[in-house]
Write a protein that holds these residues in place. Structure first.
Motif, short mmCIF file in Angstrom:
data_model
loop_
_atom_site.label_atom_id
_atom_site.label_comp_id
_atom_site.label_asym_id
_atom_site.label_seq_id
_atom_site.Cartn_x
_atom_site.Cartn_y
_atom_site.Cartn_z
N ILE A 72 -9.42 94.12 -1.40
CA ILE A 72 -9.29 93.09 -1.11
C ILE A 72 -8.29 92.35 -2.04
O ILE A 72 -6.94 91.94 -1.23
CB ILE A 72 -10.46 92.07 -1.74
CG1 ILE A 72 -11.12 91.86 -1.23
CG2 ILE A 72 -9.53 90.18 -2.15
CD1 ILE A 72 -12.72 91.80 -1.74
N GLY A 73 -6.81 92.46 -2.71
CA GLY A 73 -6.21 92.76 -3.21
C GLY A 73 -5.20 93.49 -2.88
O GLY A 73 -4.15 92.81 -2.43
N VAL A 74 -5.09 94.50 -2.15
CA VAL A 74 -4.66 95.46 -1.49
C VAL A 74 -4.27 94.65 0.15
O VAL A 74 -3.02 94.73 0.44
CB VAL A 74 -4.63 96.88 -1.17
CG1 VAL A 74 -4.44 97.29 -0.04
CG2 VAL A 74 -4.99 97.48 -2.14
N PHE A 75 -5.17 94.04 0.29
CA PHE A 75 -5.25 93.09 1.97
C PHE A 75 -4.37 92.33 1.62
O PHE A 75 -2.73 92.30 2.24
CB PHE A 75 -5.98 92.51 2.11
CG PHE A 75 -7.78 93.62 2.63
CD1 PHE A 75 -6.88 95.19 3.55
CD2 PHE A 75 -8.64 93.71 3.34
CE1 PHE A 75 -7.64 96.15 3.96
CE2 PHE A 75 -10.08 94.45 3.34
CZ PHE A 75 -9.09 95.94 3.82
N ILE A 76 -4.91 91.52 0.93
CA ILE A 76 -3.87 90.10 -0.31
C ILE A 76 -2.08 90.99 -0.31
O ILE A 76 -1.25 89.58 0.57
CB ILE A 76 -4.08 89.58 -1.34
CG1 ILE A 76 -6.10 88.94 -0.53
CG2 ILE A 76 -2.79 88.45 -1.76
CD1 ILE A 76 -6.37 87.69 -2.01
N TRP A 77 -2.08 91.81 -1.00
CA TRP A 77 -0.34 92.30 -1.45
C TRP A 77 -0.10 92.22 -0.11
O TRP A 77 1.36 92.10 0.40
CB TRP A 77 -0.74 93.03 -2.39
CG TRP A 77 0.50 93.86 -2.14
CD1 TRP A 77 1.81 93.74 -3.05
CD2 TRP A 77 1.02 95.28 -2.04
NE1 TRP A 77 2.54 94.38 -3.35
CE2 TRP A 77 2.41 95.73 -2.57
CE3 TRP A 77 0.58 96.40 -0.97
CZ2 TRP A 77 2.85 96.59 -2.06
CZ3 TRP A 77 1.38 97.24 -1.19
CH2 TRP A 77 2.57 97.46 -1.19
#
Length: 129
Positions: A16-21
Protein backbone atom coordinates in the motif's frame (compact mmCIF):
# COMPACT_ATOMS: atom_id res chain seq x y z
CA UNK A 1 3.97 -19.79 11.86
CA UNK A 2 4.83 -16.42 13.40
CA UNK A 3 6.82 -15.50 10.29
CA UNK A 4 3.82 -16.21 8.11
CA UNK A 5 1.52 -14.09 10.26
CA UNK A 6 4.07 -11.28 10.28
CA UNK A 7 4.39 -11.51 6.47
CA UNK A 8 0.61 -11.26 6.07
CA UNK A 9 0.71 -7.99 8.01
CA UNK A 10 3.90 -6.37 6.72
CA UNK A 11 3.74 -7.19 2.99
CA UNK A 12 0.28 -5.68 2.33
CA UNK A 13 1.17 -2.58 4.36
CA UNK A 14 4.39 -2.16 2.37
CA UNK A 15 2.52 -2.70 -0.91
CA UNK A 16 0.00 0.00 0.00
CA UNK A 17 2.86 2.36 0.82
CA UNK A 18 4.51 1.66 -2.54
CA UNK A 19 1.17 2.14 -4.33
CA UNK A 20 0.71 5.54 -2.70
CA UNK A 21 4.30 6.55 -3.40
CA UNK A 22 4.21 5.42 -7.04
CA UNK A 23 0.76 6.93 -7.55
CA UNK A 24 2.09 10.27 -6.38
CA UNK A 25 4.92 10.10 -8.91
CA UNK A 26 3.35 8.59 -12.03
CA UNK A 27 -0.36 8.82 -11.27
CA UNK A 28 -2.91 6.29 -10.05
CA UNK A 29 -4.03 5.08 -13.50
CA UNK A 30 -0.45 4.28 -14.50
CA UNK A 31 -0.03 2.33 -11.27
CA UNK A 32 -3.15 0.31 -12.02
CA UNK A 33 -1.96 -0.28 -15.58
CA UNK A 34 1.48 -1.41 -14.40
CA UNK A 35 -0.06 -3.79 -11.88
CA UNK A 36 -2.25 -5.36 -14.56
CA UNK A 37 0.64 -5.49 -17.07
CA UNK A 38 3.13 -7.08 -14.66
CA UNK A 39 0.48 -9.55 -13.56
CA UNK A 40 -0.29 -10.67 -17.12
CA UNK A 41 3.36 -10.82 -18.20
CA UNK A 42 4.40 -12.53 -14.96
CA UNK A 43 1.75 -15.23 -15.04
CA UNK A 44 2.48 -15.89 -18.72
CA UNK A 45 6.18 -16.21 -17.98
CA UNK A 46 5.49 -18.47 -15.00
CA UNK A 47 3.31 -20.67 -17.19
CA UNK A 48 6.02 -20.92 -19.86
CA UNK A 49 8.78 -21.68 -17.34
CA UNK A 50 6.54 -24.15 -15.53
CA UNK A 51 5.91 -26.12 -18.71
CA UNK A 52 9.65 -26.06 -19.44
CA UNK A 53 10.43 -27.45 -15.98
CA UNK A 54 7.74 -30.11 -16.49
CA UNK A 55 9.28 -31.07 -19.84
CA UNK A 56 12.77 -31.31 -18.32
CA UNK A 57 11.40 -33.48 -15.52
CA UNK A 58 9.70 -35.82 -17.98
CA UNK A 59 12.85 -36.03 -20.09
CA UNK A 60 14.93 -36.92 -17.03
CA UNK A 61 12.46 -39.63 -16.04
CA UNK A 62 12.41 -41.01 -19.60
CA UNK A 63 16.19 -41.37 -19.43
CA UNK A 64 15.99 -43.09 -16.06
CA UNK A 65 17.32 -40.13 -14.09
CA UNK A 66 15.71 -38.50 -11.08
CA UNK A 67 13.99 -35.18 -11.87
CA UNK A 68 15.37 -33.41 -8.78
CA UNK A 69 16.39 -30.10 -10.38
CA UNK A 70 13.17 -29.91 -12.38
CA UNK A 71 11.11 -30.45 -9.23
CA UNK A 72 12.96 -27.72 -7.35
CA UNK A 73 12.59 -25.43 -10.38
CA UNK A 74 8.88 -26.22 -10.40
CA UNK A 75 8.53 -25.34 -6.72
CA UNK A 76 10.32 -22.01 -7.26
CA UNK A 77 8.23 -21.25 -10.34
CA UNK A 78 4.99 -22.09 -8.54
CA UNK A 79 5.82 -19.86 -5.59
CA UNK A 80 6.94 -17.11 -7.99
CA UNK A 81 3.69 -17.45 -9.94
CA UNK A 82 1.67 -17.02 -6.77
CA UNK A 83 3.63 -13.86 -5.97
CA UNK A 84 3.13 -12.59 -9.53
CA UNK A 85 -0.60 -13.23 -9.34
CA UNK A 86 -0.85 -11.11 -6.17
CA UNK A 87 -1.20 -7.42 -6.99
CA UNK A 88 1.74 -5.29 -5.97
CA UNK A 89 5.21 -4.21 -6.97
CA UNK A 90 7.08 -5.89 -4.11
CA UNK A 91 5.41 -9.23 -4.73
CA UNK A 92 6.02 -8.83 -8.47
CA UNK A 93 9.74 -8.34 -7.90
CA UNK A 94 9.89 -11.44 -5.69
CA UNK A 95 7.83 -13.37 -8.24
CA UNK A 96 10.02 -12.42 -11.20
CA UNK A 97 13.16 -13.32 -9.22
CA UNK A 98 11.73 -16.79 -8.55
CA UNK A 99 10.44 -17.33 -12.09
CA UNK A 100 13.37 -16.12 -14.19
CA UNK A 101 15.92 -18.92 -14.65
CA UNK A 102 19.05 -16.81 -14.12
CA UNK A 103 17.84 -15.35 -10.80
CA UNK A 104 16.25 -18.56 -9.51
CA UNK A 105 19.51 -20.41 -8.68
CA UNK A 106 20.16 -18.92 -5.21
CA UNK A 107 16.65 -19.88 -4.13
CA UNK A 108 17.04 -23.37 -5.56
CA UNK A 109 20.17 -23.87 -3.45
CA UNK A 110 18.35 -22.54 -0.39
CA UNK A 111 15.52 -25.04 -0.97
CA UNK A 112 18.02 -27.87 -1.39
CA UNK A 113 19.62 -26.98 1.96
CA UNK A 114 16.18 -26.86 3.58
CA UNK A 115 15.27 -30.28 2.13
CA UNK A 116 18.56 -31.75 3.36
CA UNK A 117 17.93 -30.34 6.83
CA UNK A 118 14.46 -31.90 6.84
CA UNK A 119 15.89 -35.17 5.60
CA UNK A 120 18.45 -35.20 8.44
CA UNK A 121 15.61 -34.73 10.93
CA UNK A 122 13.61 -37.46 9.24
CA UNK A 123 10.80 -35.10 8.25
CA UNK A 124 11.14 -35.97 4.56
CA UNK A 125 13.19 -38.31 2.44
CA UNK A 126 15.19 -36.38 -0.15
CA UNK A 127 18.04 -37.58 -2.28
CA UNK A 128 20.04 -35.72 -4.90
CA UNK A 129 21.79 -37.89 -7.43
Amino acid sequence: MRWLLLAFIIVPAAEIGVFIWAGGIIGPWWVIGLIIFTGIVGVSLARKEGFEAWRRGQTAINYGQPPGDAIIDGICIFIGGVFLFAPGFITDIIGFVLVLPFTRDPFKRMLERLFRKWAEKGTIIYRRW
